[in-house]
Design a protein around this motif. Structure first.
Motif, PDB file in Angstrom:
ATOM      1  N   SER A   1      26.995 -30.240 -12.305  1.00 28.07           N
ATOM      2  CA  SER A   1      27.336 -31.217 -13.333  1.00 28.07           C
ATOM      3  C   SER A   1      27.588 -32.618 -12.783  1.00 28.07           C
ATOM      4  O   SER A   1      28.124 -33.463 -13.486  1.00 28.07           O
TER       5      SER A   1
ATOM      6  N   ASN B   1      32.302 -31.739 -13.539  1.00 27.75           N
ATOM      7  CA  ASN B   1      33.178 -30.851 -14.297  1.00 27.75           C
ATOM      8  C   ASN B   1      33.853 -29.873 -13.348  1.00 27.75           C
ATOM      9  O   ASN B   1      33.255 -29.441 -12.371  1.00 27.75           O
TER      10      ASN B   1
ATOM     11  N   SER C   1      37.228 -26.986 -19.480  1.00 32.47           N
ATOM     12  CA  SER C   1      37.057 -27.708 -18.220  1.00 32.47           C
ATOM     13  C   SER C   1      37.804 -29.026 -18.243  1.00 32.47           C
ATOM     14  O   SER C   1      38.346 -29.429 -19.269  1.00 32.47           O
TER      15      SER C   1
ATOM     16  N   LEU D   1      36.777 -33.031 -17.069  1.00 35.73           N
ATOM     17  CA  LEU D   1      35.747 -33.944 -16.600  1.00 35.73           C
ATOM     18  C   LEU D   1      36.429 -34.855 -15.589  1.00 35.73           C
ATOM     19  O   LEU D   1      37.385 -35.552 -15.930  1.00 35.73           O
TER      20      LEU D   1
END
Length: 167
Positions: free
Chosen positions: A44, A58, A134, A136
């Motif tokens: 990610s 992430n 999650s 970020l």
């Protein structure tokens, strides 16, 4: 009068995003410079801004690396090279086995660094934004170095060199 409750259909993003090819990264950190390395495989990592140089990635709320990265605000990001699929698999598995092969990594500026990665970024995490299951992570790039290696790609649930994807 009756009430109708509409439920949005649930989408299995894991199966949907299997069709998207992504670069394969290992994110690392340490409790203190040179102590207790942590890390995980990520697909990610993306560039966010050139000025200032920012990237994002992430990290799952249940990640064993989360507490360390949140406390230290430092992370090493490593774009794995096409010959490092074994490291992508290792850093996605049992956390106790991620740093067993000292030849695959070394310490630099207090962070664990994956040896031979195609690209290495040293970052300072400037924000962690809650995003479902999650966080970020928004991180400022403090140092970048690269090699001539081609990147390792993740597609359809497997890791492969760029030239083998779709073969």
């Amino acid at each position: 009068m009756s009430t109708v409750t509409l439920h949005a259909p649930t989408t299995d993003l894991r199966s949907v995003f299997r069709r998207a090819a992504a670069s394969t990264w290992v994110v690392t950190g340490a409790r203190a410079p040179g102590l207790d390395p942590v890390g995980f495989t990520a697909i990610s990592v993306v560039s966010v801004s050139l000025d200032p140089p920012l990237v994002s990635f992430n990290i799952g709320k249940d990640s064993s690396s989360l507490v360390t990265l949140a406390r230290t605000h430092r992370a090493g990001l490593h774009l794995l090279a096409d010959h490092q699929a074994h490291l992508a698999t290792r850093f996605a598995a049992d956390r106790r086995q991620r740093f067993v092969d000292e030849g695959a990594w070394h310490w630099d500026h207090g962070l664990p660094v994956v040896t031979g990665a195609a690209l290495h970024l040293t970052t300072r995490i400037v924000d962690l934004v809650e995003a479902g299951d999650s966080f970020l992570a928004l991180a400022r790039v403090e140092h970048a170095s690269s090699t001539d290696h081609s990147p390792l790609i993740h597609h359809q649930g497997r890791f492969a060199p760029l030239h083998l994807i779709g073969a």
